[in-house]
Scaffold this active site. Sequence first.
Site, PDB file in Angstrom:
ATOM      1  N   CYS A   2      -0.827  -5.414   9.995  1.00  0.00           N
ATOM      2  CA  CYS A   2       0.630  -5.550  10.110  1.00  0.00           C
ATOM      3  C   CYS A   2       1.091  -6.708   9.242  1.00  0.00           C
ATOM      4  O   CYS A   2       0.290  -7.503   8.754  1.00  0.00           O
ATOM      5  CB  CYS A   2       1.039  -5.799  11.565  1.00  0.00           C
ATOM      6  SG  CYS A   2       0.545  -4.486  12.717  1.00  0.00           S
ATOM      7  N   GLY A  28       2.204  -2.289   6.550  1.00  0.00           N
ATOM      8  CA  GLY A  28       2.503  -1.416   7.674  1.00  0.00           C
ATOM      9  C   GLY A  28       3.676  -0.511   7.374  1.00  0.00           C
ATOM     10  O   GLY A  28       4.750  -0.983   6.998  1.00  0.00           O
ATOM     11  N   ASN A 101      -0.165  -9.681  14.153  1.00  0.00           N
ATOM     12  CA  ASN A 101      -1.020  -8.979  13.193  1.00  0.00           C
ATOM     13  C   ASN A 101      -2.459  -9.203  13.602  1.00  0.00           C
ATOM     14  O   ASN A 101      -2.934 -10.337  13.632  1.00  0.00           O
ATOM     15  CB  ASN A 101      -0.781  -9.523  11.773  1.00  0.00           C
ATOM     16  CG  ASN A 101      -1.777  -8.963  10.778  1.00  0.00           C
ATOM     17  OD1 ASN A 101      -2.244  -7.843  10.907  1.00  0.00           O
ATOM     18  ND2 ASN A 101      -2.091  -9.755   9.756  1.00  0.00           N
ATOM     19  N   GLY A 102      -3.159  -8.134  13.943  1.00  0.00           N
ATOM     20  CA  GLY A 102      -4.551  -8.268  14.331  1.00  0.00           C
ATOM     21  C   GLY A 102      -4.896  -7.392  15.513  1.00  0.00           C
ATOM     22  O   GLY A 102      -4.237  -6.386  15.786  1.00  0.00           O
ATOM     23  N   TYR A 257      -8.392  -4.729  -0.434  1.00  0.00           N
ATOM     24  CA  TYR A 257      -7.438  -3.630  -0.322  1.00  0.00           C
ATOM     25  C   TYR A 257      -6.044  -4.019   0.145  1.00  0.00           C
ATOM     26  O   TYR A 257      -5.048  -3.648  -0.470  1.00  0.00           O
ATOM     27  CB  TYR A 257      -8.020  -2.581   0.635  1.00  0.00           C
ATOM     28  CG  TYR A 257      -7.115  -1.406   0.932  1.00  0.00           C
ATOM     29  CD1 TYR A 257      -6.889  -0.420  -0.017  1.00  0.00           C
ATOM     30  CD2 TYR A 257      -6.490  -1.281   2.162  1.00  0.00           C
ATOM     31  CE1 TYR A 257      -6.067   0.675   0.244  1.00  0.00           C
ATOM     32  CE2 TYR A 257      -5.662  -0.193   2.440  1.00  0.00           C
ATOM     33  CZ  TYR A 257      -5.455   0.782   1.478  1.00  0.00           C
ATOM     34  OH  TYR A 257      -4.645   1.845   1.752  1.00  0.00           O
ATOM     35  N   THR A 303      -4.517  -0.167  -5.929  1.00  0.00           N
ATOM     36  CA  THR A 303      -5.257  -1.395  -5.622  1.00  0.00           C
ATOM     37  C   THR A 303      -6.414  -1.659  -6.563  1.00  0.00           C
ATOM     38  O   THR A 303      -6.787  -2.809  -6.786  1.00  0.00           O
ATOM     39  CB  THR A 303      -5.790  -1.330  -4.172  1.00  0.00           C
ATOM     40  OG1 THR A 303      -4.820  -0.721  -3.335  1.00  0.00           O
ATOM     41  CG2 THR A 303      -6.117  -2.706  -3.647  1.00  0.00           C
ATOM     42  N   ASP A 365     -12.345   3.063  -7.342  1.00  0.00           N
ATOM     43  CA  ASP A 365     -11.439   2.834  -6.221  1.00  0.00           C
ATOM     44  C   ASP A 365     -11.818   1.534  -5.542  1.00  0.00           C
ATOM     45  O   ASP A 365     -12.924   1.014  -5.747  1.00  0.00           O
ATOM     46  CB  ASP A 365     -11.515   4.000  -5.225  1.00  0.00           C
ATOM     47  CG  ASP A 365     -10.217   4.169  -4.441  1.00  0.00           C
ATOM     48  OD1 ASP A 365      -9.345   3.293  -4.530  1.00  0.00           O
ATOM     49  OD2 ASP A 365     -10.086   5.181  -3.729  1.00  0.00           O
ATOM     50  N   ASP A 366     -10.890   1.000  -4.732  1.00  0.00           N
ATOM     51  CA  ASP A 366     -11.183  -0.261  -4.052  1.00  0.00           C
ATOM     52  C   ASP A 366     -12.298  -0.099  -3.035  1.00  0.00           C
ATOM     53  O   ASP A 366     -13.097  -0.997  -2.811  1.00  0.00           O
ATOM     54  CB  ASP A 366      -9.930  -0.816  -3.375  1.00  0.00           C
ATOM     55  CG  ASP A 366      -9.240   0.219  -2.519  1.00  0.00           C
ATOM     56  OD1 ASP A 366      -9.732   0.499  -1.413  1.00  0.00           O
ATOM     57  OD2 ASP A 366      -8.212   0.761  -2.948  1.00  0.00           O
TER      58      ASP A 366
END
Length: 502
Positions: A2, A28, A101-102, A257, A303, A365-366
């Site tokens: 988030c 998000g 966030n988490g 990412y 990314t 790709d990442d």
Amino acid sequence: MCGIVGIVGTSPVNQRLYDALTVLQHRGQDAAGIVTAAGGLVAMRKGSGLVRDVFDQKDMLDLKGNIGIGHVRYPTAGHDGAAEAQPFYVNAPYGMVLGHNGNLTNAAELADVLIREERRHLNTSSDSEVLLNVLASELQRVGTPRVTAADVFAAVTALYRRCRGGYAVVAMIIGHGILGFRDPNGIRPLVLGVRETPKGSEYMLASESVALDMLGFKFLRDVAPGEAVFIDERGRLQNQQCVSTTHHTPCIFEYVYFARPDSIIDNISVQRARMRMGDRLAEKIKRLHPDHDIDVVIPIPDTSRTAALQLAQGLGAKYREGFIKNRYIGRTFIMPGQDQRKKSVRSKLNAIDLEFRNKNVLLIDDSIVRGTTSAQIIELAREAGAHKVYFASAAPPVRHPNVYGIDMPAASELVAADRTEEEVRTLIGADWLVYQDLEDLVLACQHDDAAVKEFDTSCFSGQYVTSDVTPDYLARLGVERSDAAKASRRTTQGALKVVQGV
């Protein structure tokens, strides 16, 4: 994952909170919310969707006040309902709102104690609401009409003793100020900035430094692991280290990412880290394939672009943009359901035939999570006329679930969880496949000026930096995160909307 933001200003903050959330939208895309306060009155607007879809002109006019917080969200395990959009509000003590966030790894145990012993009501299954109520319960013990910064820090210190996992938090105590704090491992990021105005200092907390840059705030520093920062309504900043023993291990997937390349997290440039990932991957490819026949290196947007450019330079190969991206499609690995992810890849990317036709192409790709996207992109490259399609991942194999706030799928749905690299190569259809080594990834994210010596690498290594991640917990998480469980929850939520006439 988030995005969170909090501002104590000398003028209305509604537009600045909105702008900050648009900059953090990559963190998000499921829901967004803003809460402001003026004269003891709270204004809140939140809902499902992108920032631009949640707020209209009337909402912005209603969000009055020089202090507020905002949140953009995508759902973690089990939390994907509109009712769980943040910030959350509780009216006692003082009135509080919180954005998080988490992920709390002991949320279930905390919820049981809150309901059974502390007589608090929880309206959702979100661990963020649990965290808010733990903070409110500890602050309730103060019992005075006005709280001081010392009271707030005492409550956060008690919260640290109770809450485990990875978390960065912004909270507003109505009529008092804004609080920010970060878990003792510093797994999730939180930065502090300041802006001087003729009326005084304004302070801002955010998930990434890019939000500070966009709004003209000067970056002061990262909030330290186990530290709490409190800015009162008059713009006075106070801080306290609430946990004496910390082990700073930020999430390495932020650099791989999630974070924007123009952000600096824990004094580490995301852009530079990704450049070094490309350099180290080039060295590995030269060791494994010294006589490679790569004609062109093509990134899978967005990314991996930084790493791809360095990789091409290291290999002495051409770099080309071979895919055009539809920017109105969200990130695929966090989309709800395998069928939707499969459909979204085709609508998200289109190959430029001239860059592929009759060429040996190295796609980068990442990371590779489920493998669904990788397989379809390789198929797109072949349909565009590629002679051979090689594939490189800037990250090591993702073999384990992330328990600290990234909604990676259940271990059973991770393509590399129980497969060798050769088996993954066969499954995604590449002519050969190379992953970044974990040691090289860590070295790419480190540099001499950063105090960070270790990272949370649990999704690659299976080594969790908190001590409470047990096999039973991972098994329960796997059930909650499975596509079948998510589909069942969406069906239930759809039925509820029909019953409620939504």
